[in-house]
Write a protein that holds these residues in place. Structure first.
Motif, PDB file in Angstrom:
ATOM      1  N   PRO A  74      19.246   9.522  -1.712  1.00 18.81           N
ATOM      2  CA  PRO A  74      19.522   9.590  -0.378  1.00 18.81           C
ATOM      3  C   PRO A  74      18.380   7.559  -0.206  1.00 18.81           C
ATOM      4  N   ASN A  75      18.962   8.044   1.629  1.00 19.87           N
ATOM      5  CA  ASN A  75      18.048   6.451   1.745  1.00 19.87           C
ATOM      6  C   ASN A  75      17.213   6.169   1.726  1.00 19.87           C
ATOM      7  N   GLY A  76      16.371   4.820   1.458  1.00 19.19           N
ATOM      8  CA  GLY A  76      15.115   4.926   1.395  1.00 19.19           C
ATOM      9  C   GLY A  76      14.136   5.776  -0.205  1.00 19.19           C
ATOM     10  N   SER A  77      15.062   6.132  -1.073  1.00 22.71           N
ATOM     11  CA  SER A  77      14.735   6.852  -2.067  1.00 22.71           C
ATOM     12  C   SER A  77      13.837   6.110  -3.285  1.00 22.71           C
ATOM     13  N   GLY A  78      14.309   4.492  -3.171  1.00 24.91           N
ATOM     14  CA  GLY A  78      13.806   3.653  -3.889  1.00 24.91           C
ATOM     15  C   GLY A  78      14.369   3.169  -4.616  1.00 24.91           C
ATOM     16  N   LYS A  79      15.710   3.546  -5.007  1.00 22.35           N
ATOM     17  CA  LYS A  79      17.323   2.779  -5.727  1.00 22.35           C
ATOM     18  C   LYS A  79      17.247   1.138  -6.158  1.00 22.35           C
ATOM     19  N   SER A  80      16.576   0.752  -4.472  1.00 27.50           N
ATOM     20  CA  SER A  80      16.768  -1.084  -4.025  1.00 27.50           C
ATOM     21  C   SER A  80      15.719  -1.654  -5.508  1.00 27.50           C
ATOM     22  N   THR A  81      14.561  -0.892  -4.810  1.00 27.87           N
ATOM     23  CA  THR A  81      13.280  -1.228  -5.103  1.00 27.87           C
ATOM     24  C   THR A  81      13.198  -1.041  -6.898  1.00 27.87           C
ATOM     25  N   LEU A  82      13.309   0.040  -7.579  1.00 26.76           N
ATOM     26  CA  LEU A  82      14.168   0.077  -9.069  1.00 26.76           C
ATOM     27  C   LEU A  82      14.472  -1.322  -9.211  1.00 26.76           C
TER      28      LEU A  82
ATOM     29  N   THR B 252      13.355   5.234   8.285  1.00 24.12           N
ATOM     30  CA  THR B 252      13.625   4.326   6.838  1.00 24.12           C
ATOM     31  C   THR B 252      13.906   3.043   7.483  1.00 24.12           C
ATOM     32  N   LEU B 253      12.892   2.131   6.797  1.00 22.43           N
ATOM     33  CA  LEU B 253      12.548   0.612   6.615  1.00 22.43           C
ATOM     34  C   LEU B 253      13.384  -0.091   5.384  1.00 22.43           C
ATOM     35  N   LYS B 254      14.541  -1.081   6.509  1.00 28.91           N
ATOM     36  CA  LYS B 254      14.815  -2.154   5.512  1.00 28.91           C
ATOM     37  C   LYS B 254      14.408  -2.884   4.992  1.00 28.91           C
ATOM     38  N   PRO B 255      14.389  -3.542   3.712  1.00 31.90           N
ATOM     39  CA  PRO B 255      13.631  -4.616   3.154  1.00 31.90           C
ATOM     40  C   PRO B 255      14.005  -6.061   4.365  1.00 31.90           C
TER      41      PRO B 255
ATOM     42  N   THR C 177      25.128   4.306  -6.255  1.00 38.82           N
ATOM     43  CA  THR C 177      26.341   4.575  -5.293  1.00 38.82           C
ATOM     44  C   THR C 177      25.922   5.484  -4.715  1.00 38.82           C
ATOM     45  N   HIS C 178      26.711   5.965  -3.307  1.00 36.86           N
ATOM     46  CA  HIS C 178      26.203   6.844  -2.369  1.00 36.86           C
ATOM     47  C   HIS C 178      27.269   7.673  -2.387  1.00 36.86           C
ATOM     48  N   TYR C 179      28.685   6.781  -3.024  1.00 38.93           N
ATOM     49  CA  TYR C 179      29.885   7.795  -2.377  1.00 38.93           C
ATOM     50  C   TYR C 179      30.494   8.298  -4.041  1.00 38.93           C
TER      51      TYR C 179
ATOM     52  N   GLY D 242       0.958  -1.339  -0.016  1.00 38.00           N
ATOM     53  CA  GLY D 242      -0.072  -0.261  -0.200  1.00 38.00           C
ATOM     54  C   GLY D 242       0.739   1.363   0.018  1.00 38.00           C
ATOM     55  N   LYS D 243       2.198   0.787   0.325  1.00 33.56           N
ATOM     56  CA  LYS D 243       3.042   2.458   0.155  1.00 33.56           C
ATOM     57  C   LYS D 243       3.772   2.817  -1.298  1.00 33.56           C
ATOM     58  N   GLN D 244       3.541   4.190  -2.062  1.00 33.94           N
ATOM     59  CA  GLN D 244       4.264   3.999  -2.473  1.00 33.94           C
ATOM     60  C   GLN D 244       5.248   5.002  -2.767  1.00 33.94           C
ATOM     61  N   ILE D 245       5.859   3.902  -3.718  1.00 30.82           N
ATOM     62  CA  ILE D 245       7.075   3.689  -3.585  1.00 30.82           C
ATOM     63  C   ILE D 245       8.056   4.293  -4.789  1.00 30.82           C
ATOM     64  N   LEU D 246       8.178   4.560  -6.246  1.00 25.98           N
ATOM     65  CA  LEU D 246       8.685   4.595  -7.426  1.00 25.98           C
ATOM     66  C   LEU D 246       7.315   5.313  -8.078  1.00 25.98           C
TER      67      LEU D 246
ATOM     68  N   PHE E 250      23.170  -7.473  -5.682  1.00 22.79           N
ATOM     69  CA  PHE E 250      22.700  -7.261  -4.864  1.00 22.79           C
ATOM     70  C   PHE E 250      23.332  -6.357  -4.115  1.00 22.79           C
ATOM     71  N   GLN E 251      22.166  -4.939  -3.392  1.00 23.76           N
ATOM     72  CA  GLN E 251      22.479  -4.321  -2.779  1.00 23.76           C
ATOM     73  C   GLN E 251      22.768  -5.682  -0.759  1.00 23.76           C
ATOM     74  N   TYR E 252      22.173  -6.414  -0.772  1.00 22.75           N
ATOM     75  CA  TYR E 252      22.948  -7.669   0.219  1.00 22.75           C
ATOM     76  C   TYR E 252      22.530  -8.429  -0.428  1.00 22.75           C
TER      77      TYR E 252
HETATM   78  N1  LIG Z   1       8.868  -4.809   0.774  1.00 22.41           N
HETATM   79  C1  LIG Z   1       8.721  -3.898   1.897  1.00 22.41           C
HETATM   80  N2  LIG Z   1       7.208  -3.827   2.367  1.00 22.41           N
HETATM   81  C2  LIG Z   1       7.538  -2.397   3.048  1.00 22.41           C
HETATM   82  N3  LIG Z   1       8.413  -0.751   2.811  1.00 22.41           N
HETATM   83  C3  LIG Z   1       9.277  -1.427   1.920  1.00 22.41           C
HETATM   84  C4  LIG Z   1       9.641  -2.795   1.363  1.00 22.41           C
HETATM   85  N4  LIG Z   1      10.532  -2.506   0.283  1.00 22.41           N
HETATM   86  C5  LIG Z   1      10.774  -1.341   0.611  1.00 22.41           C
HETATM   87  N5  LIG Z   1      10.203  -1.235   0.913  1.00 22.41           N
HETATM   88  C6  LIG Z   1       9.973   0.905   1.465  1.00 22.41           C
HETATM   89  O1  LIG Z   1      10.453   1.934   0.707  1.00 22.41           O
HETATM   90  C7  LIG Z   1      11.570   2.586   0.429  1.00 22.41           C
HETATM   91  C8  LIG Z   1      13.126   2.276  -0.436  1.00 22.41           C
HETATM   92  O2  LIG Z   1      13.384   1.512  -0.252  1.00 22.41           O
HETATM   93  P1  LIG Z   1      14.867   1.372  -1.333  1.00 22.41           P
HETATM   94  O3  LIG Z   1      15.201   0.332  -0.318  1.00 22.41           O
HETATM   95  O4  LIG Z   1      14.611   0.688  -2.559  1.00 22.41           O
HETATM   96  O5  LIG Z   1      15.731   2.377  -0.989  1.00 22.41           O
HETATM   97  P2  LIG Z   1      17.644   2.575  -1.402  1.00 22.41           P
HETATM   98  O6  LIG Z   1      17.356   3.524  -2.504  1.00 22.41           O
HETATM   99  O7  LIG Z   1      17.784   1.579  -2.210  1.00 22.41           O
HETATM  100  O8  LIG Z   1      17.786   3.395   0.044  1.00 22.41           O
HETATM  101  P3  LIG Z   1      19.845   2.566   0.589  1.00 22.41           P
HETATM  102  O9  LIG Z   1      20.177   3.341   0.142  1.00 22.41           O
HETATM  103  O10 LIG Z   1      18.831   2.759   1.573  1.00 22.41           O
HETATM  104  O11 LIG Z   1      19.653   1.248   0.234  1.00 22.41           O
HETATM  105  C9  LIG Z   1      11.844   2.421   1.823  1.00 22.41           C
HETATM  106  O12 LIG Z   1      11.352   3.308   2.646  1.00 22.41           O
HETATM  107  C10 LIG Z   1      11.584   1.316   2.219  1.00 22.41           C
HETATM  108  O13 LIG Z   1      11.760   0.878   3.644  1.00 22.41           O
END
Ligand SMILES: Nc1ncnc2c1ncn2[C@@H]1O[C@H](COP(=O)(O)OP(=O)(O)OP(=O)(O)O)[C@@H](O)[C@H]1O
Ligand SMILES: [Mg+2]
Lengths: 267, 397
Positions: A38-46, A253-256, A196-198, A16-20, A86-88
């Motif tokens: 920034p952290n949590g901006s959606g890069k890994s989600t992409l 910010t929550l991580k996966p 990257t962050h750096y 239910g939360k929009q990320i991209l 993968f990041q992780y």
């Molecule tokens: N499975 C999930 N359920 C809920 N929220 C999620 C899920 N996966 C990601 N998110 C949220 O989506 C947002 C984007 O997460 P994402 O991992 O894509 O960020 P990021 O840009 O890669 O950050 P970072 O630089 O810290 O790696 C974050 O707020 C994260 O908490």
């Protein structure tokens, strides 16, 4: 020039939360693009949505060398040449790196003798020989896992690589080494998106373009000057310049990893 | 044995309500079964023994009766030929349950294996235990006494006649003397129509070591009731096992590791998978007695549930009466992990192939730790082919 990866109007929500929020991106063959945000901006989600991880609500389109990605399974995308570092990286106990790469190269149609030779040669170059007989990513240090990811990329020879923070957790020498490897892989048959962050890594691999992602959108794209701006003024400088709202203070910010836990279904 | 018979008569068959029979249906009532006085025709040794190579002795117990017993490195005697068999001081109480009582009442043969002190066995002593007569209830008895500072290797292979309903209730008594080492592996490959309930005890002397392995493949109900008593100071025990249930099998492991001596250590490591309508049970009790200072103990049980109707129960337990100890347990039950599959698929492996690699990987960890070498190939082949045929027939998710 043909386009390795094309993303159009990509919106993604999870639980239910929009990320991209309507993301557009093009990475042509032969180019290396950096992405910062920034952290949590959606890069890994992409990266995960492009790779095909389940659990996302997706709208919009993505094409790998013209093929619609979202109609394909994870493994089909990989066989078309998509690879994410993968990041992780996941630990897979019991599955040895070497055995896994033999299966993956076989799946890609590489002759086993050639695969063996290739794995050996690349392992030598990446100083990975000792890791071949060990379980995938299991009990590896953070930096070793990243090295293993790039090693796999060099063996599997993708046509579009999503490199999610390959420089995080690496020591100074390793950053240089990994960056130089990526730069060396640059070819007209390969597109690279490097998150990257750096800006350190950008000293050794010069991106053709830098994208800045804030809050689920690419807000700016340009050359090396963007990295310089970030280095001195951070994301607030970019937000100021583009008239975007300031980041909310200390939003957790929550991580996966906070969401995926082992759920035993014993009764 | 009149007394045992009375106990047997007095006890009722397990119904699944009893704590140590929870989850399990015991569906081979004694009333339809008969004892055996002349052993039936032995089966061949099966695929596992063929892989073993040399052995240092060979025992065959068919329908509870010994038809062969020889060893070049240990003294092996038929219990029925001994004037005073050492079964009266058995470590398993007659009234443990109706099956132990039945064993005490009806067991009419078995072997006593004495491994001389300070000797080192060059290769495993093989014990084949087979049930072949239809509708029989048989009670093989095995005693192994490992002399002081000796090292013994024992491989037990259980088999039964194809498609035959029968009950086997072996009792295995392993006594490891001071400073001695025992490596003992069971390959449980009885037919899916048979019921096998094994009561097995390991008793460890001072500085003694046992490594006990279990490969659980067969039986309609295959149950191992294993108790290890670390009596001597400095003794150590390792129990390593794997099981793979298919069809309507129940594979049932009840393990108690009891630490009595000081500075003892133990590890239990069992991994299993179930598919179709199969179920597995693991209960593992680590008990540390009041005077067992400096005990260290751990148990791990991991289960893969591969089909919707399959079930795995995993119940680790600790009972600690002493405070200077290190202990812990880990247990899990679930399908193949999504993020493992995702990782492998993201490198181009299709889902079935990724699943096969994960199954191999899951069990490899146990196979690498089995106490007797040489059977790794056939064991992993058997498990793998079960999974692959289930995949091909669409029986696993
Ligand atoms: N499975 C999930 N359920 C809920 N929220 C999620 C899920 N996966 C990601 N998110 C949220 O989506 C947002 C984007 O997460 P994402 O991992 O894509 O960020 P990021 O840009 O890669 O950050 P970072 O630089 O810290 O790696 C974050 O707020 C994260 O908490
Ligand atoms: Mg990220």
């Amino acid at each position: 020039m043909s386009i390795a990866l094309k993303v159009q109007g990509l919106s993604v929500s999870v639980v239910g939360k929009q990320i991209l929020k309507g993301l557009d991106l093009e990475v042509p063959y032969g180019e290396i693009h950096a992405m910062m945000g920034p952290n949590g901006s959606g890069k890994s989600t992409l990266c995960h949505v492009l790779t095909g991880k389940s659990g996302y609500e997706v709208s919009g389109q993505a094409f790998l060398n013209g093929t619609d990605l979202f109609s394909l399974d994870v493994d089909e995308r990989a066989r078309l040449g998509l690879l994410q570092s993968f990041q992780y990286p996941t630990q897979v106990p019991g599955v040895r790196l070497e055995e896994f790469l033999m299966e993956a190269t076989d799946e890609a149609g590489v002759d086993p003798d050639e695969a063996t030779a290739r794995i050996e040669a690349v392992a030598e170059r990446f100083n990975m020989v000792d890791f071949l007989k060990r379980s995938l990513n299991t009990d590896l240090s953070g930096g070793e896992k990243k090295r293993s990811e790039i090693f796999q990329m060099a063996v599997l020879r993708p046509r579009m690589a999503l490199l999610d923070e390959i420089d995080s957790g690496l020591d100074i020498d390793a950053v240089r080494q990994v960056a130089e490897e990526v730069d060396e892989m640059r070819s007209p048959d390969l597109g690279v998106l490097m998150i990257t962050h750096y800006s350190r890594i950008l000293r050794y691999v010069t991106p053709d373009r830098i994208h800045i992602m804030i809050d689920g959108k690419i807000v700016d794209s340009g050359g090396a000057e963007l990295a310089d701006e970030l280095e001195s003024g951070g994301y607030d400088a970019v937000r100021d310049r583009l008239g975007l709202p300031k980041a909310m203070a200390a939003e957790k910010t929550l991580k996966p990893a906070d969401f995926f836990t082992e759920t035993p279904f014993d009764v | 044995m009149k007394a045992a018979y009375e106990v047997f008569e007095a006890l009722s068959e397990p119904t699944g309500v009893e704590e140590d029979w929870r989850y399990v249906e015991f569906s081979t009532p004694f009333s339809g079964l008969k004892p055996v006085s002349t052993p039936g025709n032995p089966l061949d040794s099966g695929p596992f023994l063929a892989a073993l190579g040399t052995n240092s002795g060979h025992v065959r117990i068919i329908d509870g009766l010994v038809i062969e017993a020889e060893s070049s490195e240990a003294s092996v005697s038929r219990l029925s030929s001994l004037p005073d068999p050492p079964t009266s001081d058995r470590p398993i109480p007659v009234d443990h349950n109706k099956l132990t009582a039945a064993h005490a009442a009806f067991s009419n043969d078995g072997v006593l294996i004495d491994v001389p002190p300070n000797s080192v066995m060059s290769s495993p002593l093989v014990i084949e235990v087979q049930g072949v007569t239809p509708d029989s209830a048989t009670f093989p008895h095995v005693i192994v006494r490992v002399g002081e500072n000796a090292e013994a290797l024992v491989l037990v292979v259980y088999r039964s006649a194809e498609g035959e309903r029968l009950l086997m209730v072996p009792e295995i008594d392993l006594r490891v003397g001071d400073g001695a080492r025992l490596r003992y592996l069971t390959v449980q490959g009885v037919d899916h129509a048979a019921t096998l309930v094994v009561h097995q005890r390991v008793t460890l002397g001072r500085d003694a070591t046992s490594r006990v392995g279990e490969v659980g493949l067969g039986a309609k109900l295959g149950r191992l009731d294993l108790r290890v008593d670390l009596v001597g100071d400095g003794s150590s025990s390792e129990v390593v096992g794997l099981y793979f249930g298919e069809g309507d099998q129940t594979l049932d492991y009840r393990i108690v590791i009891d630490h009595h001596g000081k500075s003892t250590s133990s590890d239990v490591f069992l991994k299993g998978a179930v598919e179709d309508d199969a179920q597995s049970v693991f209960t593992g009790l680590l008990r540390i007695e009041r005077d067992a200072q400096k005990t260290s103990t751990f148990e791990t049980n991991r289960n893969l549930v591969l089909s919707e109707n399959a079930k795995a129960h995993s119940v680790p337990n600790l009972e600690i009466l002493c405070d200077d100890v290190v202990c812990g347990h880990a247990s899990s039950v679930g399908p193949l992990e999504e993020d493992h599959l995702y990782y492998l698929q993201s490198r181009g492996l299709n889902k079935s192939r990724a699943g096969r690699l994960l199954i191999r990987g899951f069990f490899q960890e146990v196979i690498d730790r089995l106490p007797i070498e040489g059977l790794e190939g056939p064991v992993s082949e058997e498990i793998f082919s079960r999974f692959v045929s289930a995949q091909e027939e669409g029986r696993v998710a």
